[in-house]
Design a protein around this motif. Structure first.
Motif, mmCIF file in Angstrom:
data_model
loop_
_atom_site.group_PDB
_atom_site.id
_atom_site.type_symbol
_atom_site.label_atom_id
_atom_site.label_comp_id
_atom_site.label_asym_id
_atom_site.label_seq_id
_atom_site.Cartn_x
_atom_site.Cartn_y
_atom_site.Cartn_z
ATOM 1 N N ARG A 33 0.743 -3.740 9.181
ATOM 2 C CA ARG A 33 1.254 -2.380 9.147
ATOM 3 C C ARG A 33 2.287 -2.152 10.238
ATOM 4 N NH1 ARG A 33 -2.225 3.119 10.369
ATOM 5 N NH2 ARG A 33 -0.766 4.602 9.443
ATOM 6 N N SER A 34 3.318 -1.387 9.913
ATOM 7 C CA SER A 34 4.278 -0.901 10.898
ATOM 8 C C SER A 34 4.856 0.410 10.393
ATOM 9 C CB SER A 34 5.403 -1.906 11.140
ATOM 10 O OG SER A 34 6.397 -1.348 11.991
ATOM 11 N N ALA A 39 1.865 -0.212 4.311
ATOM 12 C CA ALA A 39 1.163 -1.392 4.805
ATOM 13 C C ALA A 39 1.119 -2.477 3.728
ATOM 14 C CB ALA A 39 -0.250 -1.027 5.246
ATOM 15 N N GLN A 51 0.829 -1.196 0.000
ATOM 16 C CA GLN A 51 0.000 0.000 0.000
ATOM 17 C C GLN A 51 0.872 1.259 0.000
ATOM 18 O OE1 GLN A 51 -3.635 -0.593 0.038
ATOM 19 N NE2 GLN A 51 -2.579 -2.472 -0.569
ATOM 20 N N ASP A 87 1.050 3.691 1.960
ATOM 21 C CA ASP A 87 1.552 4.098 3.282
ATOM 22 C C ASP A 87 2.511 3.076 3.878
ATOM 23 O OD1 ASP A 87 -0.149 2.023 3.870
ATOM 24 O OD2 ASP A 87 -1.335 3.109 5.363
ATOM 25 N N ARG A 132 -7.529 1.199 10.946
ATOM 26 C CA ARG A 132 -6.131 1.611 11.037
ATOM 27 C C ARG A 132 -5.930 2.319 12.365
ATOM 28 N NH1 ARG A 132 -3.215 2.028 5.958
ATOM 29 N NH2 ARG A 132 -4.472 1.124 4.276
ATOM 30 N N LEU A 187 -4.696 -6.446 7.016
ATOM 31 C CA LEU A 187 -3.788 -5.343 6.769
ATOM 32 C C LEU A 187 -2.655 -5.412 7.783
ATOM 33 C CD1 LEU A 187 -3.604 -2.778 4.909
ATOM 34 C CD2 LEU A 187 -4.514 -1.501 6.861
#
Length: 599
Positions: A164-165, A151, A147, A149, A205, A162
């Motif tokens: 994410r970090s 993710a 993604q 951003d 998120r 999803l």
């Protein structure tokens, strides 16, 4: 072949919608994010190829690696500290509470987000992340999409995840995400995995570090008013927290265990799905919730039972329901999963819902009796109809055989415990008659109650063995006979019960305090062990009861969790985990040691 982690290696995470199991090796091997009885996205617990999410030091489990784990007090937020030759690092895991959730809101609108926060404690430790989701019990391998951003979206069939970090530059592989990074003392790195239905709203998120702190506050606020005044407060409060974690918050139902098909014996086939709510456990559960000072949970559970049973007809009330009251829980094998340590089959659903179980009404009426002051001097229409319907059903069917407390899948028998619970139904109905209106028939109910009692005393007692046995006319000893004093069918001081307790302890007990259900049972059944504690207290043997209780609670894993059974040879935990009944038994036995004659 990769060695299967022990069942006791797993810690339990919950958002009171779903639960996850995380091993000492940092691998989350079980998560059914939709709800407790939904399909898994991580299922390595039951097959090495069914998905996992590992976050741990490189070479975890190797020489010089040591693990310490503990829950944050009064929460199911688990902190695992890895000590390595290069330094120490903590990974704190949780399933996120809804932001700002407090008091009795925990789990009502859980965002279905798995949080993992890495904190460097000393030195510089190299970490490895391995994210390999396999939705639908391993049937699906998702597409991975990077993604804008940073993710990673994993989508397959009905599931979207999803990963994410904000701190890690994650990259999508063909079917998994792998990444290595170093963490130094004082450094904090947050990772989260959010779930959503593919054709619904997108995954939530959030900031995993902030969400973790808020989740701790939510648990602490939830547990704070639940004050327990008795002995062994730390163990009771923790077991009550586990029960909260096994509660499906939207309905108030308590799931019997987080898992399906963990075996009673490695290589055996008694592998069943426990991700449902059993009416047989109802009275014991209600007692445990009141003991642990959880009246709100008790009242919600009672409302769920009343609604789930519905209008009573000629068909037996099922022994178990789905978490929102579903009846049809038809069982099927999950052929693609090899089972824990190769112990197949893996079963989804549980055909015990179709069995005749004559003890169910007794559990429900016992709970109604316990809540009688709360329910009022005259019962409302639905409650009155439920009690009358259950009573009349037992009045006309108590003489029939059934499958018994342990849900045998062989021929029906006249099981002792079932008949005792039929007696309990009629006894409680007689006591509640003045609240049931003009259709109550206490004189007839009392005659039936006394007839059942006479049958149990005459046909359930084996003079040669000096004990009550598992079924009428049987020579098979069964630990369910310990239930008689617990429900006040006979006092523990009665010579027949004293003899039964002695025989059960001698023939089915072990030096570790564990009690098997029957002579060929390969493992100790944790609940039966706590029943023996209660019986010893009621028989006036408090010192022995205390010693036994402390030996049994010493069998919990390093973070205070019990599965269903414990292997007599190796001491390893067996069966589905964490097991609600084991923790219910602990709470009730601790209270019995506190106030011997309160219930």
């Amino acid at each position: 072949m990769e060695q299967q982690p022990a069942i006791s290696d797993y810690g339990f995470l919950s958002d009171s919608r779903s639960g996850a199991l995380v091993g000492k090796d940092g691998s989350i091997d079980w998560w059914c994010p939709h709800r407790f009885d939904g399909a898994s996205v991580f299922g390595r617990l039951l097959d090495p190829h069914a998905g996992h999410f590992r976050l741990a030091p490189v070479g975890v489990g190797g020489q010089g690696h040591r693990v310490e784990r503990a829950y944050q007090p009064d929460t199911l937020v688990l902190r695992t500290v890895h000590h390595t030759p290069q330094g120490s690092v903590a990974v704190t895991d949780a399933l996120a509470a809804e932001f700002g959730a407090r008091a009795h809101e925990l789990g009502i609108n859980s965002p279905a987000v798995l949080i993992r926060v890495v904190e460097g404690l000393s030195g510089r430790v190299r970490m490895a992340l391995d994210f390999a989701p396999r939705p639908e019990y391993g049937l699906l391998t998702p597409y991975l999409h990077e993604q804008p951003d940073g993710a990673i979206a994993a989508a397959a069939g009905p599931v979207t995840l999803l990963l994410r970090s904000a701190e890690l530059p994650l990259r999508a592989g063909r079917d998994r995400v792998t990444h290595e990074f170093e963490v130094s003392a004082g450094q904090v790195i947050g990772v989260d995995v959010a779930y959503a239905a593919t054709y619904g709203a997108p995954p939530v998120r959030l900031d995993p570090v902030a969400a973790l702190a808020d989740t701790v506050l939510a648990w602490e606020a939830y547990r704070e008013p639940h004050q327990y005044p008795g002995r062994y407060p730390a163990q009771v409060r923790h077991s009550a927290t586990v029960l909260t974690g096994l509660t499906y918050a939207r309905s108030g139902a308590i799931t019997a265990a987080l898992t399906t098909s963990l075996p009673e014996r490695i290589g055996g086939d008694r592998n069943y799905d426990y991700r449902f709510s059993w009416l047989r456990d109802f009275s014991m559960t209600m007692r445990a919730l009141w003991v642990a000072a959880c009246p709100h949970e008790a009242s919600r559970l009672f409302a769920w039972v009343s609604r789930s049973i519905g209008r009573i007809g000629d068909e037996p009330v099922p022994v178990l329901f789905g978490l929102e009251g579903e009846r049809d829980l038809t069982e099927h094998d999950c052929a693609q999963l090899r089972g824990y340590a190769g112990s197949g089959p893996v079963r989804i659903g549980n055909d015990a819902w179709q069995q005749r179980q004559l003890d169910v009404p007794g559990e429900v009426l016992s709970a109604v009796w316990r809540l009688r002051d709360y329910l009022g001097g005259t019962f409302d229409g639905e409650l009155r109809e439920m009690v009358l319907g259950l009573t009349e059903q037992v009045a006309t069917t108590w003489h029939l055989p059934d499958q018994g407390m342990w849900e045998a899948r062989g021929p029906e028998k006249h099981y002792l415990s079932s008949k005792v619970l039929c007696w309990l139904t009629m006894d409680r109905a007689v006591r509640l008659a003045d609240r049931l209106g003009e259709r109550a028939d206490p004189d007839r109910w009392a005659r039936i109650r006394d007839e059942i009692r006479d049958e149990v005393l005459r046909r359930g007692w084996n003079e040669r063995m000096g004990s009550f046995t598992g079924a009428f006319g049987s020579a098979e000893l069964d630990a369910s006979a310990l239930f008689l004093p617990v429900v006040h069918f006979l006092p523990a001081s009665d010579p027949r019960m004293r003899s039964t307790i002695k025989v059960v302890e001698r023939e089915l007990g072990t030096d570790d305090g564990l009690v098997r259900r029957w002579s060929t049972d390969p493992a100790g059944f944790v609940l039966c062990s706590f029943w023996l504690v209660e019986c010893l207290v009621l028989a006036g043997e408090r010192r022995r009861a205390k010693e036994l209780f402390e030996r049994v609670i010493g069998q919990a894993n390093d973070v205070g969790l019990f599965s269903e059974q414990i292997d007599l040879t190796t001491g390893v935990q067996l069966g589905n985990t964490p097991q609600a009944l084991s923790h219910i038994g602990l709470i009730n036995a601790a209270w019995r040691l506190t106030e011997p004659y309160s219930f």
